[in-house]
Design a protein around this motif. Structure first.
Motif, PDB file in Angstrom:
ATOM      1  N   SER A  23       1.022  -1.370   0.095  1.00 50.29           N
ATOM      2  CA  SER A  23       0.136   0.070   0.028  1.00 50.29           C
ATOM      3  C   SER A  23       0.852   1.164  -0.035  1.00 50.29           C
ATOM      4  O   SER A  23       0.550   2.210  -0.727  1.00 50.29           O
ATOM      5  N   MET A  24       1.812   1.202   0.659  1.00 49.35           N
ATOM      6  CA  MET A  24       2.802   2.438   0.801  1.00 49.35           C
ATOM      7  C   MET A  24       3.306   2.550  -0.437  1.00 49.35           C
ATOM      8  O   MET A  24       3.668   3.814  -1.024  1.00 49.35           O
ATOM      9  N   ASN A  25       3.899   1.419  -1.078  1.00 54.86           N
ATOM     10  CA  ASN A  25       4.533   1.463  -2.421  1.00 54.86           C
ATOM     11  C   ASN A  25       3.638   2.115  -3.477  1.00 54.86           C
ATOM     12  O   ASN A  25       4.019   2.810  -4.219  1.00 54.86           O
ATOM     13  N   ALA A  26       2.363   1.887  -3.335  1.00 57.72           N
ATOM     14  CA  ALA A  26       1.351   1.971  -4.224  1.00 57.72           C
ATOM     15  C   ALA A  26       1.299   3.726  -4.033  1.00 57.72           C
ATOM     16  O   ALA A  26       0.952   4.243  -5.331  1.00 57.72           O
ATOM     17  N   VAL A  27       0.931   4.069  -2.978  1.00 54.24           N
ATOM     18  CA  VAL A  27       1.052   5.629  -2.776  1.00 54.24           C
ATOM     19  C   VAL A  27       2.163   6.371  -3.497  1.00 54.24           C
ATOM     20  O   VAL A  27       1.905   7.302  -4.040  1.00 54.24           O
ATOM     21  N   LEU A  28       3.424   5.886  -3.215  1.00 52.34           N
ATOM     22  CA  LEU A  28       4.554   6.380  -3.970  1.00 52.34           C
ATOM     23  C   LEU A  28       4.259   6.348  -5.549  1.00 52.34           C
ATOM     24  O   LEU A  28       4.661   7.381  -6.373  1.00 52.34           O
ATOM     25  N   SER A  29       3.937   5.080  -5.803  1.00 51.02           N
ATOM     26  CA  SER A  29       3.733   5.039  -7.323  1.00 51.02           C
ATOM     27  C   SER A  29       2.856   5.962  -8.023  1.00 51.02           C
ATOM     28  O   SER A  29       3.064   6.497  -9.010  1.00 51.02           O
TER      29      SER A  29
END
Length: 148
Positions: A23-29
């Motif tokens: 989820s955190m990676n998706a936010v950055l993406s």
């Protein structure tokens, strides 16, 4: 006896962290418009953290013979990790976190059972039995039901 309680709890915690990280990676993406820089940041932070631990604990590097003695597939794990992070960062915002993780978990279950059954990569051999196959089928069915 303690391992029978602590190890499963640790495994559950690690498992719970995977969708949080995704989820955190998706936010950055989403913010940065690609999956590559978020992944670069993730690995940079991880490298810094493990470097601090290694230095703080005074862990010596392995002997050269140990490094070259590793089967080549041992180092491919880094490529698999990279692909895992890149792909979950890409898939989660497009198909939903739950769906992405459900498919990842299904793949993990199938691969884990095959690795155990054939005892590849130095794994402990665990034969397939009708009970194990039934349990796996129930897990996959549960994942499929939860996906919708």
């Amino acid at each position: 006896m303690r391992e029978y309680l602590i190890f499963p709890m640790i495994a559950l915690l690690v498992g719970a962290c995977i969708p949080v990280q995704a989820s955190m990676n998706a936010v950055l993406s989403k913010s940065w418009g690609n999956v590559f820089y978020p992944t670069l940041i993730l690995f940079s932070v991880a490298l810094l953290c493990i470097a601090i631990v290694v230095v703080a604990k005074g862990i010596r590097p392995p002997d050269y013979s140990a490094v070259i003695g590793v089967p080549p597939y041992g180092y491919i794990a880094g490529v698999i990790l990279l692909c895992n992070i890149l792909l979950i960062t890409y898939l989660a915002p497009r198909m939903g976190m739950g769906n992405a993780i459900f498919y990842v978990v299904t793949g993990q279950i199938v691969a884990a059972v095959l690795i155990d059954h054939f005892a590849v990569f130095g794994a402990i051999k665990v034969q397939l039995s009708w009970q194990r196959i039934s349990g796996i089928m129930l897990m996959v069915l549960g994942i499929a039901l939860a996906r919708h």
